[in-house]
Scaffold this motif. Structure first.
Motif, short mmCIF file in Angstrom:
data_model
loop_
_atom_site.label_atom_id
_atom_site.label_comp_id
_atom_site.label_asym_id
_atom_site.label_seq_id
_atom_site.Cartn_x
_atom_site.Cartn_y
_atom_site.Cartn_z
N GLU A 240 0.63 4.90 -9.87
CA GLU A 240 0.96 3.61 -10.48
C GLU A 240 1.08 2.58 -9.37
N ALA A 241 0.33 1.50 -9.47
CA ALA A 241 0.23 0.55 -8.37
C ALA A 241 0.88 -0.78 -8.70
N LEU A 242 1.41 -1.43 -7.68
CA LEU A 242 2.00 -2.75 -7.80
C LEU A 242 1.48 -3.63 -6.68
N PRO A 243 1.33 -4.92 -6.93
CA PRO A 243 0.97 -5.83 -5.84
C PRO A 243 2.15 -6.08 -4.93
N ARG A 244 1.86 -6.46 -3.73
CA ARG A 244 2.90 -6.81 -2.77
C ARG A 244 3.62 -8.07 -3.23
N ASP A 245 4.95 -8.06 -3.20
CA ASP A 245 5.76 -9.22 -3.59
C ASP A 245 6.82 -9.45 -2.52
N PRO A 246 6.72 -10.55 -1.75
CA PRO A 246 7.72 -10.81 -0.70
C PRO A 246 9.14 -10.88 -1.24
N GLY A 247 9.30 -11.22 -2.52
CA GLY A 247 10.64 -11.29 -3.09
C GLY A 247 11.33 -9.94 -3.14
N ASP A 248 10.56 -8.85 -3.06
CA ASP A 248 11.16 -7.52 -3.06
C ASP A 248 12.03 -7.29 -1.83
N ASP A 249 11.76 -8.01 -0.75
CA ASP A 249 12.47 -7.78 0.50
C ASP A 249 13.98 -7.98 0.36
N ALA A 250 14.39 -8.84 -0.59
CA ALA A 250 15.81 -9.18 -0.72
C ALA A 250 16.62 -8.07 -1.38
N ILE A 251 15.94 -7.09 -2.00
CA ILE A 251 16.64 -6.03 -2.73
C ILE A 251 17.08 -4.93 -1.75
N LEU A 252 18.33 -4.51 -1.85
CA LEU A 252 18.80 -3.35 -1.11
C LEU A 252 18.40 -2.10 -1.89
N ARG A 253 17.59 -1.26 -1.27
CA ARG A 253 17.11 -0.05 -1.94
C ARG A 253 17.81 1.17 -1.37
N LEU A 254 18.34 1.99 -2.26
CA LEU A 254 18.93 3.27 -1.90
C LEU A 254 18.03 4.36 -2.46
N LEU A 255 17.29 5.01 -1.59
CA LEU A 255 16.43 6.12 -1.97
C LEU A 255 17.25 7.39 -1.81
N ILE A 256 17.49 8.09 -2.89
CA ILE A 256 18.44 9.20 -2.90
C ILE A 256 17.73 10.51 -3.20
N ASP A 257 17.91 11.47 -2.30
CA ASP A 257 17.39 12.81 -2.50
C ASP A 257 18.54 13.78 -2.74
N GLU A 258 18.31 14.71 -3.64
CA GLU A 258 19.28 15.78 -3.88
C GLU A 258 18.97 16.92 -2.90
N LEU B 269 18.40 3.93 3.33
CA LEU B 269 18.68 2.54 3.01
C LEU B 269 17.54 1.68 3.54
N VAL B 270 16.99 0.84 2.66
CA VAL B 270 15.86 -0.01 3.01
C VAL B 270 16.18 -1.44 2.64
N SER B 271 16.18 -2.33 3.62
CA SER B 271 16.36 -3.77 3.38
C SER B 271 16.05 -4.50 4.67
N GLU B 272 14.97 -5.24 4.69
CA GLU B 272 14.62 -6.01 5.88
C GLU B 272 15.70 -7.04 6.22
N PRO B 273 16.18 -7.87 5.25
CA PRO B 273 17.19 -8.87 5.60
C PRO B 273 18.49 -8.26 6.12
N LEU B 274 18.85 -7.07 5.63
CA LEU B 274 20.10 -6.44 6.07
C LEU B 274 19.91 -5.57 7.30
N GLY B 275 18.66 -5.44 7.77
CA GLY B 275 18.41 -4.67 8.98
C GLY B 275 18.28 -3.18 8.78
N PHE B 276 18.03 -2.72 7.53
CA PHE B 276 17.90 -1.29 7.26
C PHE B 276 16.42 -0.93 7.18
N HIS B 277 15.95 -0.11 8.09
CA HIS B 277 14.57 0.38 8.06
C HIS B 277 14.62 1.89 7.88
#
Length: 761
Positions: free
Chosen positions: A364-382, A395-403
């Motif tokens: 499933e594909a999505l186009p690149r959206d610069p607005g996504d950068d503002a979202i703090l993403r928590l990718l969680i594995d069990e 933790l992924v968030s460019e503005p918050l410094g999480f790579h």
């Protein structure tokens, strides 16, 4: 050999990158690219054995795992030409080509690996090693091009670092000129640039690409195999690894992160769960693979996601069966079926030969959206390792410094306070504790109990390290997206607590615009919201209380907007026909439901009732099962929004082979978003939440913004019901307004003249 290029050339078009160097110099084997593979392979094999013996490399490290600057075992290959170039690669990559040759072994290393001058690594000289290096403009083709080789004064490679994160502010040009970094030029001249760098306000260059992945369909316990991934430009004529979606918008100059997630103990990942791939160059795909080992029998779900900067480009979910009865001959060559690089001399598929039948899935594909950068993403594995169960967070968030900052929770506990050996033991304890609190009849005490539950969840789920990282950033978080396999944990109730000061956040995690997604599924960013259908359950035989109040927006406000919603009769046949037809953009279901956490087969909606089979028999409810909806696959065409308000409908159960419950059922059936309540909610707060949510989406708000606004409105009612609602989908999804439709009116405005408004197609 000397590095190609000229130290002072091309810096005016450079990209400035941060580079990570290992603390200790790694083991390095220097090879000449013109050396025959039959001569080089034994040397590399001995070198890798020495690295393993001395702890410089890990057992079973996949050649695509790319552990980054901490890796201590490298090959540095000289690419001969008019200007000599260097490339740093993993020993495992060369040995794979030696073990799976597609040409005579007397051919050179460069020929077997398909080395290209444009894949050369960056070269730096002198001391101290720079923290940032200048990358002259040009294509970056492979993982080798994302590495830096440090030469000593004699021109001998001494260490290898990796670069990737773009510096926020490049240093002065004279400072970079002093660093002496250069990209080797291809044979025949200096590195060419196709165009000057774009202006600051110009959009970065992009191209259309295809994402794909595949893996084994079945494995025997103890067997190892590869999950393969591939990224290629559209129009190149080469075939993807699986049934893939083309037309993904990819940035030219940013690496693509490929993440692997596995649910449960059935498969063990050998090496890293993340690969950084260079954007594919014209005519040449970017390839990678993850090595997995089969452990316990059963069906295992595997999620592969493709991300670039802050956007998820697409995701794929694979199913691998671990069984001792792997039927059939699995040694056949499937490389032709899987697809390969076109043209003579192309690199073969990684691990494509001599493997079991493949499991395939649509990306499933999505186009690149610069607005996504503002979202703090928590990718969680069990994670279930040895005798402990825990969560691993990225933790992924460019503005918050999480790579992709990686942290683990504390070991999870079972209902007896001991270490939970399986995740469902922990979930059972959480649900029991929450149920006990939710049964408080006194509203003020109920609110206090929820606050206490939120703090407790923070302690158990996030660990002090995660809470400590997030605490000072609360004011900068603009939205939260949780991606996980586990749909039962009430993340909305978590309240951050500073592990150092003991201060408690005055907001729940739900109040940060929290939206959920599932691993291996990429929900759409757009909703049509043109055709609405709804069911308001009635129970004429009084088996349940009729649901009439919470559809006011649908029955009153939508007609004023030119949309005539269609009411579904409260019966099995009308609802099942509606679901399987899938001819709607919004489906609103207001009814009662059943869910047994110990048995997903009992998860059902009670959509009405009917007389008993005889006069002596009591009336019986009309039910529709979650598993029936889940496997219908009926909603993929329109990807609708489904809003379900049913008592207990947000609760999930753990089946023998699959996760159950209604969010899972509708999202697996193809819904683009889902909203559901975790516990029974009162009529008025439910009405306020639903009305505010729909009004916000209709007016152009994103899914995250609509969820946040609805929660705020529900909170103002003085009732905790607003915390019951879970929202699944893409946090930046929003309504697509048809060209003929009028501008949306703000939420709460009184409907005016509706003449000329668009009607449902």
């Amino acid at each position: 050999m000397l590095s190609g290029g000229d130290e002072g050339s091309g810096l005016e078009g450079s990209v400035f990158e941060g580079v990570g160097w290992p603390e200790l110099d790694p083991g390095i084997l220097v090879l000449d690219g013109s050396e025959p593979m039959e001569v080089a392979a034994p040397r590399v094999r001995r070198f890798l054995e020495e690295c393993l013996a001395t702890g410089r490399a890990a057992e079973s490290t996949s050649m695509a795992s790319h552990p980054g600057p901490q890796r201590e075992c490298w090959l540095v290959i000289g690419i001969s030409g008019e200007g000599d170039l260097w490339m740093a690669i993993e020993p495992e990559r060369l040995l794979w080509h030696a073990d799976n040759p597609d040409r005579p072994m007397e051919h050179s290393i460069a020929d077997h690996l398909g080395l290209d001058p444009r894949e050369a690594s960056v070269v730096v000289r002198g001391e101290p090693r720079p923290d940032r290096i200048a990358i002259p403009p040009g294509d970056r083709w492979s993982p080798g091009a994302f590495r830096a080789i440090h030469l000593d004064d004699a021109g001998v490679p001494v260490t290898v670092g990796q670069w990737g994160m773009r510096s926020s502010a490049p240093p002065p040009m004279e400072e970079m000129e002093e660093a002496g970094a250069s990209r080797g030029a291809p044979p025949g001249g200096d590195l060419e640039t196709s165009a000057p760098p774009p202006a600051d306000d110009a959009p970065p260059p992009t191209f259309q690409a295809t994402l794909s992945a595949q893996g084994p369909e079945a494995l025997a316990p103890g067997e190892t195999e590869f999950i393969e991934v591939r990224i290629e430009r559209d129009g190149d004529g080469s075939l993807p690894l699986a049934k893939a979606v083309a037309g993904v918008e990819v940035l030219e100059a940013e690496p693509i992160q490929v993440m692997l997630s596995v649910r449960g103990r059935g498969l063990r990942v050998l090496g890293s769960r993340r690969i950084d791939l260079a954007p594919p160059a014209p005519g040449r795909a970017s390839l990678g693979e993850f090595e997995v080992e089969a452990m316990e029998e059963g069906e295992v779900q595997v999620g592969v996601s493709f991300r670039q900067v802050g956007s998820e480009l697409g995701a794929v979910r694979l199913s691998v069966r671990v069984t001792r009865d792997v039927a059939g001959d699995v040694s056949g060559d499937v490389s032709g079926d899987a697809g390969g690089l076109a043209g003579a001399g192309a690199t073969p598929e990684l691990g494509a030969q001599h493997r079991p039948p493949l499991t395939r899935e649509m990306v499933e594909a999505l186009p690149r959206d610069p607005g996504d950068d503002a979202i703090l993403r928590l990718l969680i594995d069990e994670m279930e390792e040895d005798s402990r169960t825990f969560y691993r967070y990225r933790l992924v968030s460019e503005p918050l410094g999480f790579h992709y900052l990686t942290m683990d929770s504390q070991p999870l506990l079972d209902r007896d306070g001991g270490a939970a050996k399986k995740l469902d033991q922990y979930v059972a304890r959480i649900h029991e504790n929450l149920t006990r609190r939710l049964r408080r009849s006194d509203l003020p005490q109920f609110q206090v109990e929820l606050e206490a539950a939120g703090i407790s969840l923070c302690h158990e789920l996030l660990s002090p390290d995660v809470a400590r990282v997030l605490w000072p950033l609360r004011g900068r978080i603009q939205g939260v997206q949780i991606t996980s396999w586990e749909p039962r944990i009430p993340w909305e109730l978590v309240r951050l607590k500073d592990p150092d000061s003991g201060e408690v956040d005055d907001r729940y995690l739900a109040e940060y615009g929290l939206v959920r997604t599932f691993h291996g599924r990429t929900p759409p960013r757009e909703f049509a919201m043109a055709r609405w259908k709804f069911l308001a359950a009635t129970y004429p035989h009084n088996t349940e209380r009729s649901v009439l109040t919470e559809v006011g927006f649908i029955t009153r406000e939508l007609p004023a907007e030119g949309v005539e919603p269609e009411r579904i009769e409260a019966g099995f046949e009308p609802l099942w026909t509606t679901i399987t037809a899938g001819d709607f953009d919004v489906l609103h279901l207001a009814c009662h439901g059943l869910a047994d956490p110990g048995n997903i087969q009992t998860a059902a909606l009670l959509i009405g009732d009917q007389p008993g089979e005889s006069d002596e028999d009591p009336p019986k409810p009309i039910r529709i099962e979650s598993e029936s909806v889940r496997f219908s696959n009926a909603l993929w065409n329109r990807r609708p929004l489904v809003f379900l308000h049913a008592c207990e409908a947000g609760r999930h159960g753990l089946g023998l082979t699959e996760w159950g419950g209604w969010p899972t059922a509708f999202m697996e059936a193809g819904a683009g978003a889902f909203v559901g309540a975790s516990w029974p909610v009162r009529d008025q707060p439910a009405e306020v939440f639903a009305t505010t949510f729909y009004q916000a989406l209709w007016s152009g708000a994103t899914l995250s913004e609509a969820a946040q606004g609805a929660r705020e409105a529900g909170k103002a009612q003085g009732d905790a019901s607003w915390l019951a609602f879970k929202v699944y989908g893409h946090p930046r999804a929003r309504r697509v307004v048809p060209p003929t439709a009028p501008p949306p009116r703000p939420p709460g405005d009184a409907p005016g003249d509706n003449s000329g408004r668009a009607t449902e197609p």
